[in-house]
Design an enzyme around this catalytic site. Structure first.
Site, PDB file in Angstrom:
ATOM      1  N   GLU A  37      10.234 -30.988 -69.354  1.00  0.00           N
ATOM      2  CA  GLU A  37      11.209 -31.519 -70.300  1.00  0.00           C
ATOM      3  C   GLU A  37      10.688 -31.523 -71.733  1.00  0.00           C
ATOM      4  OE1 GLU A  37      14.117 -34.845 -68.269  1.00  0.00           O
ATOM      5  OE2 GLU A  37      12.039 -35.406 -68.644  1.00  0.00           O
ATOM      6  N   LYS A  71      20.232 -37.578 -73.542  1.00  0.00           N
ATOM      7  CA  LYS A  71      19.839 -38.777 -72.815  1.00  0.00           C
ATOM      8  C   LYS A  71      20.823 -39.112 -71.706  1.00  0.00           C
ATOM      9  CE  LYS A  71      17.318 -42.452 -72.090  1.00  0.00           C
ATOM     10  NZ  LYS A  71      16.008 -42.276 -71.448  1.00  0.00           N
ATOM     11  N   LYS A  76       8.905 -34.261 -66.119  1.00  0.00           N
ATOM     12  CA  LYS A  76       8.500 -34.752 -67.440  1.00  0.00           C
ATOM     13  C   LYS A  76       7.777 -33.657 -68.212  1.00  0.00           C
ATOM     14  CE  LYS A  76      10.303 -38.496 -67.653  1.00  0.00           C
ATOM     15  NZ  LYS A  76      11.290 -37.759 -66.903  1.00  0.00           N
ATOM     16  N   TRP A 132      27.326 -32.473 -79.553  1.00  0.00           N
ATOM     17  CA  TRP A 132      26.587 -31.598 -78.635  1.00  0.00           C
ATOM     18  C   TRP A 132      27.555 -30.496 -78.234  1.00  0.00           C
ATOM     19  CZ3 TRP A 132      21.605 -31.581 -76.681  1.00  0.00           C
ATOM     20  CH2 TRP A 132      21.366 -30.780 -75.575  1.00  0.00           C
ATOM     21  N   GLU A 168       8.701 -35.822 -60.278  1.00  0.00           N
ATOM     22  CA  GLU A 168       8.923 -36.463 -61.565  1.00  0.00           C
ATOM     23  C   GLU A 168       7.881 -36.024 -62.587  1.00  0.00           C
ATOM     24  OE1 GLU A 168      10.383 -39.023 -64.608  1.00  0.00           O
ATOM     25  OE2 GLU A 168      11.238 -37.929 -62.915  1.00  0.00           O
ATOM     26  N   ASN A 206      34.123 -37.458 -77.797  1.00  0.00           N
ATOM     27  CA  ASN A 206      33.147 -37.078 -76.779  1.00  0.00           C
ATOM     28  C   ASN A 206      33.907 -36.684 -75.519  1.00  0.00           C
ATOM     29  OD1 ASN A 206      31.220 -37.941 -78.553  1.00  0.00           O
ATOM     30  ND2 ASN A 206      30.574 -39.712 -77.359  1.00  0.00           N
ATOM     31  N   GLY A 207      33.369 -35.739 -74.763  1.00  0.00           N
ATOM     32  CA  GLY A 207      34.001 -35.347 -73.519  1.00  0.00           C
ATOM     33  C   GLY A 207      34.615 -33.967 -73.600  1.00  0.00           C
TER      34      GLY A 207
END
Length: 605
Positions: free
Chosen positions: A487, A600, A484, A74, A480, A100-101
């Protein structure tokens, strides 16, 4: 965010790595690659695009081996290109690394390496790692020592896996970014998340911050950066490997919406005695939460909406509580104290902002509790108390079953807290709430079987914007529902507490802005009044309610929910809004399980 997979001793390393990468696609990524130690050098294949693109290249590969690493990237440092994809290697292709990071001091390290003549080929912070590792290999007695020296030089958050030409081992380290080892009879796996290898083994070793691991055939050694042995026990993850597949469903999100009755049953199992009107939360005996003045929730995204729901449940029993967005918590004017209970709500247990908020609370002397889905996660290990929601693995980026399980877990926790806090007033109607909780999985099934959400999505999908309003417990559900929708449809959607509509947002109401009003729980008068105001401006009105017939004069459409306890009506309304978002996104042809720009697990602040 990014995903790491590695394996040692697997029969077919490349297919295993590719399978692991596909299992990690839900984390979000823009490039992918693998590196394999094949006995005659390192074979590296990587490119921008999907795992299937890498698979096409690897279909031409004749070399395989017993040790390999893989990565889904990513982009943070540098755009998504073939060159910036992981793994990264040193100049002699002796070392390959996935990461990662964020390495905070990579610029100074890169400058030092360039001064020594090292040439870089990518824009990434990661590339400093293989070059450093390669340099240390020249001067250290073995690869393990060289790797530890490399890790010592790094500042920031990282999960790293590396392979070395001629070494039948994977070298790994973590600091602030998750990394877990899978232990099987004849092989070992290493990944950023358990679902990457869940079909091979459910026995795991969770690495902790500043751990170094050396994974060889038949052995996993865990060390400190200084080389001191560390004992990390093998744990069993009680997740069904079949849960990581879509089964007969077209998308993971749809599957996870439809498996909410099962997830809720797991959340409630053994914890609620309806006949005795008691809640038994493992590890939280009576008196656990005595002596605190207030409860502060910290969370992000969907988990924040669950926390907001939980905070309102505590308000109902007289406990002073506030839900904070974790990424703003350390700037808050109401910091934690040693008299505070700080509850972190996080599906993965690895959300960077939430972990930072937990550390901030602990530094202030507060007691921390984690409400999470993942055994062995950083939040679970760092918290003073942990409540697992037991929803099972969730693969779709948009959280669905974990939200409902979080809210039900917080509902149970609210009872436990009400019994311990000195000035709290436990619900007089808990017998009714307990009975409704036991009925909840069946009520969710009723919503799933009879929902009109697909028809409504078809009617409104091409409108300009979508508003969701609710009051009290309906407000976090409105938030929420809007989250959704935006998103996965990429359409403009906003959630408001009902009274806010006329303080600005009403200016945006037109006949092309359907308004979804949650007439749930109690205190619905303002919601209905504000829906009427929007209707007078031409907005189509969709009521989400147990009794749509009562409001025939107001509603253009309705999404019906079963009658239940007022504290739980919002959860049933939420299921309807999940289905609405799903069907609208499906009609628009969106990438539902992997929506653009989202991941995620947000493990970098």
């Amino acid at each position: 965010m990014c995903g790491i997979i590695a394996c040692v001793g697997a029969d077919s390393t490349v297919p295993t790595l590719l399978n692991g990468l596909q299992n990690l696609e839900y984390r979000g990524y823009d490039s992918a690659g693998v590196a394999v130690e094949n006995g005659s050098g390192l074979s590296v294949y990587k490119r921008a695009g999907s795992v299937s693109d890498v698979r096409d290249e690897l279909s031409q590969m004749t070399d395989d081996g017993d040790v390999g690493i893989g990565h889904t990237r990513w982009s943070t440092h540098g755009p998504p290109t073939d060159v910036n994809a992981h793994p990264h290697t040193d100049e002699d292709d002796e070392v390959a690394v996935v990461h990662n990071g964020v390495i905070d001091n990579y610029q100074s390290l890169r400058a030092e390496l360039e001064d020594r003549g090292v040439e870089f080929t990518s824009d990434t912070d990661t590339e400093v790692v293989p070059h450093l590792f390669s340099e240390h290999l020249e001067h250290c007695p073995d690869a393990e020592t060289a790797f530890r020296r490399t890790v010592e030089a790094l500042d920031g958050s990282y999960a790293i896996a590396a392979v070395v030409d001629g070494e039948e081992a994977v070298y790994a380290a973590r600091n602030g970014t998750p990394l877990v080892v899978g232990v099987d009879d004849d092989s070992y796996y290493l990944a950023s998340d358990v679902p990457a290898f869940l079909e091979y083994t459910q026995d795991v070793v969770f690495l902790e911050d500043e751990d170094v691991a050396v994974v060889r055939p038949g052995d996993v050694a865990t060390l400190s950066v200084n080389g001191e042995p560390i004992d990390r026990e093998v744990e069993h993850v009680d997740w069904d490997p079949q849960e990581t597949g879509k089964g007969a469903y077209e998308h993971f999100m749809l599957k996870e919406i439809h498996t909410q009755p099962t997830a809720l049953t797991q959340t409630l199992e053994g914890r609620l005695d309806v006949d005795e009107e008691t809640v038994d939360l493992e590890g939280f005996p009576p008196g656990t939460f005595e002596g605190y003045d207030d409860v502060q929730f910290v969370a992000c995204g969907t988990s924040y909406h669950a926390a907001l729901y939980g905070s309102k449940l505590l308000d109902d029993v007289g406990i002073d509580s506030t839900a904070y967005r974790a990424n703003e918590y350390d700037t808050s004017s109401s910091p934690a104290s040693e008299d505070s209970l700080v509850v972190a709500v996080t599906q993965s247990g690895e959300t960077a902002d939430t972990l930072t908020a937990m550390r901030h609370a602990a530094d202030a002397g507060a007691t921390t509790a984690a409400v999470t889905n993942v055994v062995g996660s950083t939040a679970a290990r760092n918290a003073d108390h942990t409540l697992f929601i037991r929803a099972g693995p969730e693969i779709g980026v948009a959280a669905t079953k974990t939200f409902t399980s979080q809210v039900v877990s917080l509902t149970l926790l609210s009872r436990r807290l009400a019994e311990d806090f000195p000035d709290a007033e436990p619900r007089e109607d808990f017998d009714e709430l307990a009975a409704a909780l036991r009925q909840l999985p069946e009520d969710v099934e009723t919503v799933l079987d009879g929902s009109e959400a697909a028809r409504l999505a078809d009617r409104y999908v091409n409108d300009e914007a979508f508003f969701f309003i609710g009051r009290n417990l309906g407000f976090p559900v409105a938030m929420e529902g809007a989250l959704k929708f935006k998103e996965i449809t990429y359409q403009h959607a906003e959630g408001f507490t009902s009274g806010r509509l006329k303080h600005g947002p009403l200016a945006m109401v037109t006949p092309s802005t359907p308004l979804f009003a949650l007439v749930t729980g109690r205190h619905n008068e303002k919601t209905l009044t504000n829906a009427k105001e929007a209707k007078s401006r031409g907005a189509p009105i969709v009521l989400v309610t147990a009794d749509p017939e009562e409001h025939d004069d107001l509603a253009d459409e309705a999404l019906r929910i079963p009658e239940t306890h007022p504290a739980l009506e919002g959860l049933l309304a939420n299921v309807q809004l999940q289905l609405l978002s799903y069907h609208a996104a499906d009609m628009l042809g969106r990438s539902i399980d992997k929506p653009r720009n989202l991941a995620k697990s947000v493990t970098v602040e």
